[in-house]
Write an enzyme that holds these catalytic residues in place. Structure first.
Site, PDB file in Angstrom:
ATOM      1  N   ASP A  11       0.936  -1.129  -0.040  1.00 45.34           N
ATOM      2  CA  ASP A  11      -0.467  -0.011  -0.118  1.00 45.34           C
ATOM      3  C   ASP A  11       0.978   1.534   0.595  1.00 45.34           C
ATOM      4  OD1 ASP A  11      -1.813  -1.356   0.126  1.00 45.34           O
ATOM      5  OD2 ASP A  11      -2.430  -1.081   2.404  1.00 45.34           O
ATOM      6  N   ASP A 130     -13.491  -4.708  -1.459  1.00 43.90           N
ATOM      7  CA  ASP A 130     -12.935  -4.454   0.316  1.00 43.90           C
ATOM      8  C   ASP A 130     -14.227  -4.515   1.074  1.00 43.90           C
ATOM      9  OD1 ASP A 130     -10.808  -3.852  -0.156  1.00 43.90           O
ATOM     10  OD2 ASP A 130     -10.757  -2.067  -0.176  1.00 43.90           O
TER      11      ASP A 130
END
Length: 253
Positions: A11, A130
Site C-alpha cells: 500500500d 473490500d
C-alpha cells in the site's frame, strides 16, 4: 494441481509503503520499489501495488512509481488506485504494469470492468472488493473502506465476473492487519460462487493461515502485507512449509 500464488501487497501513500490495522493507523514500512525488488528475489509470485490515497484525494495513479517498479522487478505486478477510466488503465499498462485492479470506480461505474476487459482482455483485470460484516451480511465498501454501499459481497463478485473480471481480490476489512487469519468462511463461499481465481486478503499472521486458505477454502492466491514487510514470515520459508504440506507452489530455485 493448480499452483498457488503468494502475493505481497504494498500500500503506497505519498511514495512510501505503509500498513495499518483495519485500514487505519498507518505506519511507514519502506521504499516500495526496493521492497518489490527484494520480494521478487525472495520468490514472491506476484506483487500488488495500491495507491491508497488516489481515490480519496482524487489524484491519478502513480505512473512514475510503476515505471520504476517495472525496471527493477522481474515478476508480474498489479497496480490500482485512482483508475476511473480506460485511459487510466492504458497509462498504467503502458508504464509496465501487468494487470490493473479496480475497486471504487467499478462500484460507481460497473461498465468500466467490461470496457477494460473488452479492450485488453479479462486477464488484465483484477476486480478488488473490500467488505465487512454489517448486520450479519458481507457489505461492500469503497474509498479505502470509508464509504459503505448497498452491495452484497457474493452478488457483487458475480456481477464483476460476468462483466469480464479475470480475478477477484477480496479483502476483509474486519480481518485486515489483525494477523488472526483470513475470512475463511467468506472466501470458501466466494470460491464456490465465481469460476475465476480468488485472491484472499486480510488477516494473515502465520504460515498455517496460508495453508488453511489454500487447502480448506479453495483460494487460488493469498495476499499479505505486514507479515512480509516486518519480517514475521519469510517467503522462502513459507513456500518450503507449503511444499512440505503438499501445496503446489512455484519452485524459485
Amino acid at each position: 494441481m493448480v499452483t498457488k500464488r503468494i502475493i505481497p501487497c504494498l500500500d503506497v501513500l505519498n511514495g512510501s509503503t505503509v500498513k495499518g490495522v483495519n485500514f487505519k493507523e498507518l505506519k511507514i514500512s519502506g521504499n516500495p520499489v526496493e521492497m518489490g525488488k527484494r520480494y521478487s528475489q525472495q520468490g514472491a509470485d506476484e506483487l500488488v501495488y495500491l495507491d491508497i490515497s488516489a481515490t480519496i484525494e482524487g489524484r491519478g495513479s502513480f505512473l512514475k512509481l510503476v515505471k520504476n517498479v517495472a525496471k527493477e522487478v522481474n515478476i508480474p505486478f498489479t497496480v490500482g488506485g485512482g483508475v476511473k477510466g480506460v485511459s487510466d488503465a492504458a497509462r498504467l499498462l503502458d508504464s509496465g504494469a501487468d494487470k490493473i485492479t479496480i475497486n471504487s470506480a467499478a462500484v460507481r461505474t460497473p461498465e468500466l470492468i467490461s470496457e477494460i476487459a473488452t479492450k485488453y482482455g479479462s486477464q488484465f483485470v483484477v476486480a478488488a472488493i473490500d467488505a465487512k460484516i454489517i448486520d450479519k451480511k458481507w457489505i461492500v465498501t469503497i474509498n479505502g473502506g470509508r464509504v459503505e454501499t448497498d452491495l452484497e459481497l457474493f452478488s457483487w463478485a458475480t456481477e464483476l465476473w460476468r462483466r469480464g473480471a479475470g480475478e477477484i481480490l477480496f479483502t476483509s476489512m474486519d480481518h485486515d492487519g489483525t494477523k488472526m487469519g483470513f475470512a475463511c468462511d467468506a472466501i470458501s463461499q466466494l470460491t464456490k460462487t465465481v469460476p475465476i481465481p480468488v485472491i484472499a486478503s486480510g488477516g494473515a499472521g502465520t504460515e498455517g493461515h496460508f495453508y488453511e486458505v489454500f487447502t480448506k477454502r479453495g483460494a487460488d492466491a493469498a495476499l499479505a502485507a505486514s507479515v512480509f514487510h516486518f519480517g514475521e514470515i519469510e517467503i522462502v520459508s513459507l513456500k518450503k512449509y507449503l511444499r512440505d504440506s503438499n501445496i503446489v507452489v512455484r519452485d524459485d530455485f
